[in-house]
Structure formats: C-alpha cells, structure tokens
Write a protein that holds these residues in place. Structure first.
Motif, PDB file in Angstrom:
ATOM      1  N   LEU A 186       0.728  -1.138  -0.260  1.00 57.15           N
ATOM      2  CA  LEU A 186      -0.033  -0.045   0.180  1.00 57.15           C
ATOM      3  C   LEU A 186       0.895   1.379  -0.003  1.00 57.15           C
ATOM      4  O   LEU A 186       0.276   2.310  -0.668  1.00 57.15           O
ATOM      5  CB  LEU A 186      -0.859  -0.067   1.319  1.00 57.15           C
ATOM      6  N   HIS A 187       1.999   1.289   0.763  1.00 58.48           N
ATOM      7  CA  HIS A 187       3.086   2.309   0.677  1.00 58.48           C
ATOM      8  C   HIS A 187       3.619   2.532  -0.652  1.00 58.48           C
ATOM      9  O   HIS A 187       3.443   3.432  -1.121  1.00 58.48           O
ATOM     10  CB  HIS A 187       4.002   2.188   1.719  1.00 58.48           C
ATOM     11  N   GLY A 188       3.818   1.553  -1.395  1.00 59.07           N
ATOM     12  CA  GLY A 188       4.132   1.757  -2.779  1.00 59.07           C
ATOM     13  C   GLY A 188       3.179   2.196  -3.572  1.00 59.07           C
ATOM     14  O   GLY A 188       3.500   2.990  -4.523  1.00 59.07           O
ATOM     15  N   ALA A 189       2.044   1.884  -3.144  1.00 61.15           N
ATOM     16  CA  ALA A 189       0.843   2.788  -4.109  1.00 61.15           C
ATOM     17  C   ALA A 189       0.602   3.883  -3.884  1.00 61.15           C
ATOM     18  O   ALA A 189      -0.325   4.260  -4.224  1.00 61.15           O
ATOM     19  CB  ALA A 189      -0.378   1.684  -4.058  1.00 61.15           C
ATOM     20  N   GLY A 190       1.229   4.562  -2.823  1.00 65.35           N
ATOM     21  CA  GLY A 190       1.015   5.857  -2.502  1.00 65.35           C
ATOM     22  C   GLY A 190       0.087   6.308  -1.479  1.00 65.35           C
ATOM     23  O   GLY A 190      -0.316   7.373  -0.924  1.00 65.35           O
ATOM     24  N   ALA A 192       1.499   7.133   7.776  1.00 66.25           N
ATOM     25  CA  ALA A 192       1.035   7.267   9.307  1.00 66.25           C
ATOM     26  C   ALA A 192       0.080   6.223   9.704  1.00 66.25           C
ATOM     27  O   ALA A 192       0.037   5.655  10.549  1.00 66.25           O
ATOM     28  CB  ALA A 192       0.458   8.660   9.479  1.00 66.25           C
ATOM     29  N   PRO A 193      -1.092   6.068   8.776  1.00 66.43           N
ATOM     30  CA  PRO A 193      -2.042   5.078   8.979  1.00 66.43           C
ATOM     31  C   PRO A 193      -1.627   3.943   8.972  1.00 66.43           C
ATOM     32  O   PRO A 193      -1.957   2.789   9.718  1.00 66.43           O
ATOM     33  CB  PRO A 193      -3.340   5.528   8.025  1.00 66.43           C
ATOM     34  N   LEU A 194      -0.705   3.496   8.037  1.00 68.89           N
ATOM     35  CA  LEU A 194      -0.107   2.112   7.739  1.00 68.89           C
ATOM     36  C   LEU A 194       0.740   1.950   9.095  1.00 68.89           C
ATOM     37  O   LEU A 194       0.547   0.624   9.636  1.00 68.89           O
ATOM     38  CB  LEU A 194       0.845   2.490   6.465  1.00 68.89           C
ATOM     39  N   ALA A 195       1.302   2.899   9.905  1.00 67.51           N
ATOM     40  CA  ALA A 195       2.177   2.338  10.690  1.00 67.51           C
ATOM     41  C   ALA A 195       1.305   1.981  12.066  1.00 67.51           C
ATOM     42  O   ALA A 195       1.541   1.313  12.837  1.00 67.51           O
ATOM     43  CB  ALA A 195       3.246   3.819  11.108  1.00 67.51           C
ATOM     44  N   VAL A 196       0.299   2.696  11.999  1.00 67.46           N
ATOM     45  CA  VAL A 196      -0.904   2.304  13.282  1.00 67.46           C
ATOM     46  C   VAL A 196      -1.200   0.848  12.880  1.00 67.46           C
ATOM     47  O   VAL A 196      -1.349   0.406  13.937  1.00 67.46           O
ATOM     48  CB  VAL A 196      -1.619   3.424  13.095  1.00 67.46           C
ATOM     49  N   VAL A 197      -1.614   0.568  11.900  1.00 63.07           N
ATOM     50  CA  VAL A 197      -2.034  -0.533  11.509  1.00 63.07           C
ATOM     51  C   VAL A 197      -0.930  -1.678  11.578  1.00 63.07           C
ATOM     52  O   VAL A 197      -1.362  -2.607  12.412  1.00 63.07           O
ATOM     53  CB  VAL A 197      -2.561  -0.659  10.161  1.00 63.07           C
TER      54      VAL A 197
END
Length: 121
Positions: A76-80, A84-89
């Motif tokens: 998902l990070h590579g998709a842009g 911040a939300p990804l780190a929480v997840v």
C-alpha cells in the motif's frame, strides 16, 4: 491408580502459573517487544494445561499476522497510501491478534470455566 496415571502436580499446572503465562503472553510483547512475547510463549509451551494445537496457534498467529500486515503495508505504501495510518495498522493489528489468541488460551486454562471432572464409578 499407579503413579503414572496420576496427573503431575508441577508449577506449570498451578493456577497462578496459568494466569501468569497468559498475561505474559498477552502483554509481554507490549512491555518488552519480541522478548516479552517469547517468554510468554515459552511459558505456554512448558505447561501441559494447553493442547499441542493451542500451543501451535499461539506460536503461529502473531508472527503470521505481523508478516501479512507488514507485506500489505509495504504494498500500500508503494501504491501511494500515507504512511501514518499504515504505521498504526502495522503496530495495532498484531497486538489485537495476540490478544485474541490470549483470550483463547485464557479460556483453556480452567480459570474462567473449570474443566469438568470425570465421573467416578
């Protein structure tokens, strides 16, 4: 009844040990990341209270969930997607998975619902 037929009464079958093992398994990784969880896992494996299946579930769920969540987050990070939300997840989902497994272990301890006594004849 022979000595082999009697259940072993060791510290790893004691009520206090079962409670401590589940608490260390559930919360140890939050207090001392990785090492705390490993200590709780070793405590679970040392006790005959849980079945081998329960022990394998405890061993596999948190690492597998962590790896899957991390891979999805990288994609998902590579998709842009914002990081911040990804780190929480990535931080929260494995903890929640570990707590779910801990509830299952807790239920298997006999602390909440004592195991049924076999009928005596």
């Amino acid at each position: 009844m022979t000595a082999l037929d009697r259940p072993r009464n060791t510290f790893s079958t004691a009520r206090w040990y079962r409670i401590l093992a589940v608490l260390v398994f559930a919360l140890g990784g939050a207090i001392v990341p990785v090492i705390g969880w490993l200590v709780g896992l070793v405590m679970v494996w040392l006790s005959p209270v849980w079945t081998r299946r329960e022990k394998w579930w405890a061993t596999g769920v948190a690492p597998i969930v962590t790896i899957v969540v991390f891979i999805v987050a990288v994609i998902l990070h590579g998709a842009g997607v914002d990081e911040a939300p990804l780190a929480v997840v990535v931080a929260v989902v494995p903890i929640v998975a570990n707590l779910v497994v801990s509830v299952g272990l807790w239920r298997g301890t006999g602390v909440i619902v004592p195991p049924e006594e076999p009928e005596r004849r």
